[in-house]
Write a protein that holds these residues in place. Structure first.
Motif, PDB file in Angstrom:
ATOM      1  N   ASP A   1       0.801  -1.550   0.733  1.00 54.26           N
ATOM      2  CA  ASP A   1      -0.131   0.251   0.670  1.00 54.26           C
ATOM      3  C   ASP A   1       0.636   0.965  -0.141  1.00 54.26           C
ATOM      4  O   ASP A   1       2.405   1.030   0.037  1.00 54.26           O
ATOM      5  CB  ASP A   1      -0.843  -0.046   1.066  1.00 54.26           C
ATOM      6  CG  ASP A   1      -0.259  -0.129   2.755  1.00 54.26           C
ATOM      7  OD1 ASP A   1       1.266   0.376   2.607  1.00 54.26           O
ATOM      8  OD2 ASP A   1      -0.841  -0.074   3.734  1.00 54.26           O
ATOM      9  N   ALA A   2       0.158   1.988   0.257  1.00 57.49           N
ATOM     10  CA  ALA A   2       0.743   3.313  -0.172  1.00 57.49           C
ATOM     11  C   ALA A   2       1.716   4.155   0.785  1.00 57.49           C
ATOM     12  O   ALA A   2       3.342   4.482   0.736  1.00 57.49           O
ATOM     13  CB  ALA A   2       0.275   4.614  -0.238  1.00 57.49           C
ATOM     14  N   THR A   3       1.107   3.476   2.378  1.00 52.89           N
ATOM     15  CA  THR A   3       2.378   3.633   3.768  1.00 52.89           C
ATOM     16  C   THR A   3       3.764   2.478   3.418  1.00 52.89           C
ATOM     17  O   THR A   3       4.475   3.586   4.146  1.00 52.89           O
ATOM     18  CB  THR A   3       0.763   3.842   4.888  1.00 52.89           C
ATOM     19  OG1 THR A   3       0.522   4.614   4.536  1.00 52.89           O
ATOM     20  CG2 THR A   3       2.018   3.464   5.853  1.00 52.89           C
ATOM     21  N   THR A   4       2.802   1.619   3.075  1.00 56.31           N
ATOM     22  CA  THR A   4       4.637   0.519   2.932  1.00 56.31           C
ATOM     23  C   THR A   4       5.745   1.331   2.218  1.00 56.31           C
ATOM     24  O   THR A   4       6.920   1.102   2.221  1.00 56.31           O
ATOM     25  CB  THR A   4       4.208  -0.046   3.121  1.00 56.31           C
ATOM     26  OG1 THR A   4       3.431  -0.811   3.541  1.00 56.31           O
ATOM     27  CG2 THR A   4       5.026  -1.884   2.081  1.00 56.31           C
ATOM     28  N   ILE A   5       4.937   2.013   0.516  1.00 58.15           N
ATOM     29  CA  ILE A   5       5.583   3.161   0.112  1.00 58.15           C
ATOM     30  C   ILE A   5       6.385   3.964   0.353  1.00 58.15           C
ATOM     31  O   ILE A   5       8.098   4.050  -0.165  1.00 58.15           O
ATOM     32  CB  ILE A   5       4.700   2.997  -1.666  1.00 58.15           C
ATOM     33  CG1 ILE A   5       5.101   1.895  -2.335  1.00 58.15           C
ATOM     34  CG2 ILE A   5       6.357   4.142  -2.717  1.00 58.15           C
ATOM     35  CD1 ILE A   5       4.211   1.971  -3.244  1.00 58.15           C
ATOM     36  N   GLN A   6       6.083   4.539   1.294  1.00 59.38           N
ATOM     37  CA  GLN A   6       6.584   5.780   2.277  1.00 59.38           C
ATOM     38  C   GLN A   6       7.497   5.362   2.755  1.00 59.38           C
ATOM     39  O   GLN A   6       8.586   5.924   2.895  1.00 59.38           O
ATOM     40  CB  GLN A   6       5.273   6.614   2.429  1.00 59.38           C
ATOM     41  CG  GLN A   6       5.570   7.436   3.548  1.00 59.38           C
ATOM     42  CD  GLN A   6       4.415   8.351   4.371  1.00 59.38           C
ATOM     43  OE1 GLN A   6       3.883   7.661   4.698  1.00 59.38           O
ATOM     44  NE2 GLN A   6       4.755   9.908   4.056  1.00 59.38           N
ATOM     45  N   LYS A   7       6.900   3.981   3.514  1.00 64.04           N
ATOM     46  CA  LYS A   7       8.188   3.828   4.552  1.00 64.04           C
ATOM     47  C   LYS A   7       9.380   2.938   4.132  1.00 64.04           C
ATOM     48  O   LYS A   7      10.768   3.377   4.036  1.00 64.04           O
ATOM     49  CB  LYS A   7       7.824   2.337   5.097  1.00 64.04           C
ATOM     50  CG  LYS A   7       7.002   2.650   6.119  1.00 64.04           C
ATOM     51  CD  LYS A   7       6.119   1.329   7.038  1.00 64.04           C
ATOM     52  CE  LYS A   7       5.351   1.517   7.630  1.00 64.04           C
ATOM     53  NZ  LYS A   7       4.757   0.783   8.309  1.00 64.04           N
ATOM     54  N   LEU A   8       9.345   2.140   2.207  1.00 66.36           N
ATOM     55  CA  LEU A   8      10.728   2.467   1.665  1.00 66.36           C
ATOM     56  C   LEU A   8      10.967   3.434   1.317  1.00 66.36           C
ATOM     57  O   LEU A   8      12.382   3.120   1.049  1.00 66.36           O
ATOM     58  CB  LEU A   8      10.098   1.321   0.747  1.00 66.36           C
ATOM     59  CG  LEU A   8       9.429   0.410   0.543  1.00 66.36           C
ATOM     60  CD1 LEU A   8       9.185  -0.927  -0.306  1.00 66.36           C
ATOM     61  CD2 LEU A   8      10.776  -0.814   1.198  1.00 66.36           C
ATOM     62  N   PHE A   9      10.405   4.193   1.072  1.00 66.89           N
ATOM     63  CA  PHE A   9      11.470   5.296   0.584  1.00 66.89           C
ATOM     64  C   PHE A   9      11.581   6.248   1.916  1.00 66.89           C
ATOM     65  O   PHE A   9      13.163   6.595   1.113  1.00 66.89           O
ATOM     66  CB  PHE A   9      10.250   6.572   0.040  1.00 66.89           C
ATOM     67  CG  PHE A   9      10.156   6.126  -1.634  1.00 66.89           C
ATOM     68  CD1 PHE A   9      10.443   5.763  -2.522  1.00 66.89           C
ATOM     69  CD2 PHE A   9       8.668   6.814  -2.055  1.00 66.89           C
ATOM     70  CE1 PHE A   9      10.487   6.136  -3.847  1.00 66.89           C
ATOM     71  CE2 PHE A   9       8.400   6.361  -3.369  1.00 66.89           C
ATOM     72  CZ  PHE A   9       8.810   6.079  -3.602  1.00 66.89           C
ATOM     73  N   THR A  10      11.241   5.826   2.599  1.00 64.93           N
ATOM     74  CA  THR A  10      11.947   6.541   3.810  1.00 64.93           C
ATOM     75  C   THR A  10      13.258   6.006   4.123  1.00 64.93           C
ATOM     76  O   THR A  10      14.435   6.375   4.722  1.00 64.93           O
ATOM     77  CB  THR A  10      10.903   6.800   4.744  1.00 64.93           C
ATOM     78  OG1 THR A  10      10.125   7.714   5.053  1.00 64.93           O
ATOM     79  CG2 THR A  10      11.963   7.593   6.092  1.00 64.93           C
ATOM     80  N   THR A  11      13.111   4.161   4.097  1.00 62.90           N
ATOM     81  CA  THR A  11      14.450   3.294   4.279  1.00 62.90           C
ATOM     82  C   THR A  11      15.143   4.075   4.071  1.00 62.90           C
ATOM     83  O   THR A  11      16.871   3.664   3.982  1.00 62.90           O
ATOM     84  CB  THR A  11      14.024   1.973   4.410  1.00 62.90           C
ATOM     85  OG1 THR A  11      13.001   1.929   5.464  1.00 62.90           O
ATOM     86  CG2 THR A  11      14.752   0.653   4.718  1.00 62.90           C
TER      87      THR A  11
END
Length: 137
Positions: A85-95
């Motif tokens: 989901d978009a939140t997971t993608i946000q976490k990946l970009f942050t990581t």
């Protein structure tokens, strides 16, 4: 983490075309005698990183170090991104952005293996679903 908005998503989608363009490169390694090598990003990648920051894709409220092992499943298995989901993608970009600070060349690596484009393509699918939802209610 706050939900990702259509505006945040829309800010990233134009990068798909840029990153798929023939001849696209992330940048280059620089090394001078007696100095540690450093990586210089090309203009499109710098613009992408600025957009991630400007639109809140890289968030300080997220403990990316604790989540790094979870991120690995998305990095090593591109099919896992199809369910993100978009939140997971946000976490990946942050990581990824935070990891670059500790391991120079990390971002170039995830661009090279297609991971960043996979994330952007998933956001495009997510965005098409967002169009079906009325965010003005």
């Amino acid at each position: 983490m706050t939900p990702v908005t259509p505006e945040q998503n829309d800010a990233l989608l134009p990068f798909i075309e840029k990153f798929e363009k023939k001849g696209f490169t992330t940048g280059k390694w620089n090394s001078a005698k007696g100095e540690l090598p450093s990586f210089s990003f090309d203009e499109d990648v710098i613009s992408f990183l600025q957009t991630l920051d400007e639109y809140g894709w890289v968030t300080p409220e997220f403990n990316w170090i604790a989540w790094k092992a979870s991120a690995e499943k998305y990095i090593s298995d591109s099919s896992a991104i199809k369910t993100a989901d978009a939140t997971t993608i946000q976490k990946l970009f942050t990581t990824h952005v935070r990891s670059e600070r500790f391991s120079e060349g990390h971002l170039a690596s995830v661009f090279r293996n297609g991971h960043i484009l996979d994330l952007l393509h998933r956001l495009k699918v997510i965005r098409s679903v967002m169009e079906e939802v009325d965010y003005n209610v």
